[in-house]
Design a protein around this motif. Sequence first.
Motif, PDB file in Angstrom:
ATOM      1  N   GLN A 164       0.828  -1.199   0.000  1.00 55.90           N
ATOM      2  CA  GLN A 164       0.000   0.000   0.000  1.00 55.90           C
ATOM      3  C   GLN A 164       0.864   1.252   0.000  1.00 55.90           C
ATOM      4  OE1 GLN A 164      -2.655  -0.061   3.333  1.00 55.90           O
ATOM      5  NE2 GLN A 164      -4.048  -1.535   2.409  1.00 55.90           N
ATOM      6  N   ARG A 165       1.876   1.264   0.864  1.00 56.05           N
ATOM      7  CA  ARG A 165       2.729   2.446   0.963  1.00 56.05           C
ATOM      8  C   ARG A 165       3.476   2.691  -0.346  1.00 56.05           C
ATOM      9  NH1 ARG A 165       3.274   0.210   6.130  1.00 56.05           N
ATOM     10  NH2 ARG A 165       5.174  -0.910   5.602  1.00 56.05           N
ATOM     11  N   VAL A 196       1.096   4.351  -2.760  1.00 54.99           N
ATOM     12  CA  VAL A 196       0.866   5.753  -2.389  1.00 54.99           C
ATOM     13  C   VAL A 196       2.084   6.601  -2.735  1.00 54.99           C
ATOM     14  CG1 VAL A 196       0.504   7.323  -0.439  1.00 54.99           C
ATOM     15  CG2 VAL A 196      -0.822   5.200  -0.610  1.00 54.99           C
ATOM     16  N   GLY A 206      -1.281   7.204   4.384  1.00 53.88           N
ATOM     17  CA  GLY A 206      -1.670   8.572   4.079  1.00 53.88           C
ATOM     18  C   GLY A 206      -0.497   9.515   4.042  1.00 53.88           C
ATOM     19  N   PHE A 224      -5.485   6.940   1.756  1.00 52.45           N
ATOM     20  CA  PHE A 224      -5.638   6.204   0.505  1.00 52.45           C
ATOM     21  C   PHE A 224      -6.132   4.787   0.771  1.00 52.45           C
ATOM     22  CE2 PHE A 224      -2.451   9.428  -0.032  1.00 52.45           C
ATOM     23  CZ  PHE A 224      -2.613   9.922  -1.324  1.00 52.45           C
ATOM     24  N   VAL A 240      -6.164   1.221  -1.094  1.00 53.78           N
ATOM     25  CA  VAL A 240      -5.491   0.552  -2.207  1.00 53.78           C
ATOM     26  C   VAL A 240      -6.072  -0.849  -2.386  1.00 53.78           C
ATOM     27  CG1 VAL A 240      -3.275  -0.256  -3.119  1.00 53.78           C
ATOM     28  CG2 VAL A 240      -3.379   1.846  -1.729  1.00 53.78           C
ATOM     29  N   ILE A 288      -5.117   2.640  -6.478  1.00 53.55           N
ATOM     30  CA  ILE A 288      -5.826   3.465  -5.512  1.00 53.55           C
ATOM     31  C   ILE A 288      -7.284   3.578  -5.945  1.00 53.55           C
ATOM     32  CG2 ILE A 288      -6.019   5.784  -4.530  1.00 53.55           C
ATOM     33  CD1 ILE A 288      -2.964   6.031  -5.033  1.00 53.55           C
ATOM     34  N   ILE A 306      -9.520   8.121  -2.309  1.00 56.88           N
ATOM     35  CA  ILE A 306      -8.656   9.079  -1.621  1.00 56.88           C
ATOM     36  C   ILE A 306      -9.555   9.998  -0.809  1.00 56.88           C
ATOM     37  CG2 ILE A 306      -6.895  10.875  -1.838  1.00 56.88           C
ATOM     38  CD1 ILE A 306      -6.339   9.836  -4.675  1.00 56.88           C
TER      39      ILE A 306
END
Length: 298
Positions: free
Chosen positions: A182-183, A186, A254, A270, A272, A277, A280
Amino acid sequence: MSDTSPADPVGEAFEAQRDRLRAVAYRMLGSRADAEDVVQEAWLRLSRQGTASIDNLSGWLTTVVGRISLDVLRSRRARPEASYDDRLAELVVTADDSPAPEDDVALADSVGVALLVVLESLRPSERLAFVLHDLFAVPFDEIGRILGRSADAAKMLASRARGKVRANPQEPARTRAAGREQREVVQAFLAAAHRGDFEGLLRVLDPEVKLTVDTSDGVVVVLGATKVAAGATARVAARAAARGRAVLVNGLPGFVSWREDGTPLSVMAFTVVDGRIVAISTVIDPARLASADLPDPA
């Protein structure tokens, strides 16, 4: 705030249950403030009755919290303006300093905005049955007593709710990527936005992505990857001088940005799914940002 006294045996018994009761109410209601109110009401009812006539305090308190939460949910249905909406109902923001793998498990187990949005689509009785049974392992006969129905009816409600949750594209257990992935998604989005890389943004945005912006004048919703990408490049270009850092917002990856004078500029969260994504949520309302407990700028 608790009104219990450490020297009070009834208060001590209740305090031992407080965290669990708060967790039940929060997952039922999606609001920490409402959850605190429900737990406090449960304490008032217990203090009036005492524990002498209660055989199973944990079960009794769960029933009380469940019934009060059910009343709140039904009240929301009667007053739609009071329901959970597309805004971030809470702003629980913590620094995201690339947690260790074992911390990713805690992130995956957290109940964030995605699940709350899914639960909001359920009817009150379905939501109660699903939350109490699937998240807190409350037996169906106890759930039935809260609802005034049979255990079989409670089981059917939970099954129906479970099907709706699994069918929802934001269902966390099935669709949320691992915390590290996920990170990375983002970060790719933020990097593309800073470069003004429109095609790069489209690669990480779901075609039907939904952007929700909480402003001082109300909530603005933007739908579709093309519109969201165009807006992202414009916003980032306008705020090039801002400072920012990666955070977790209600358990979701985030980003927080600040002006040069240290005034918070925005909080973004966010969702995911499968490497893209899909949602948001952004807060730019100065009043909400000023009241939020944010980490220091990096």
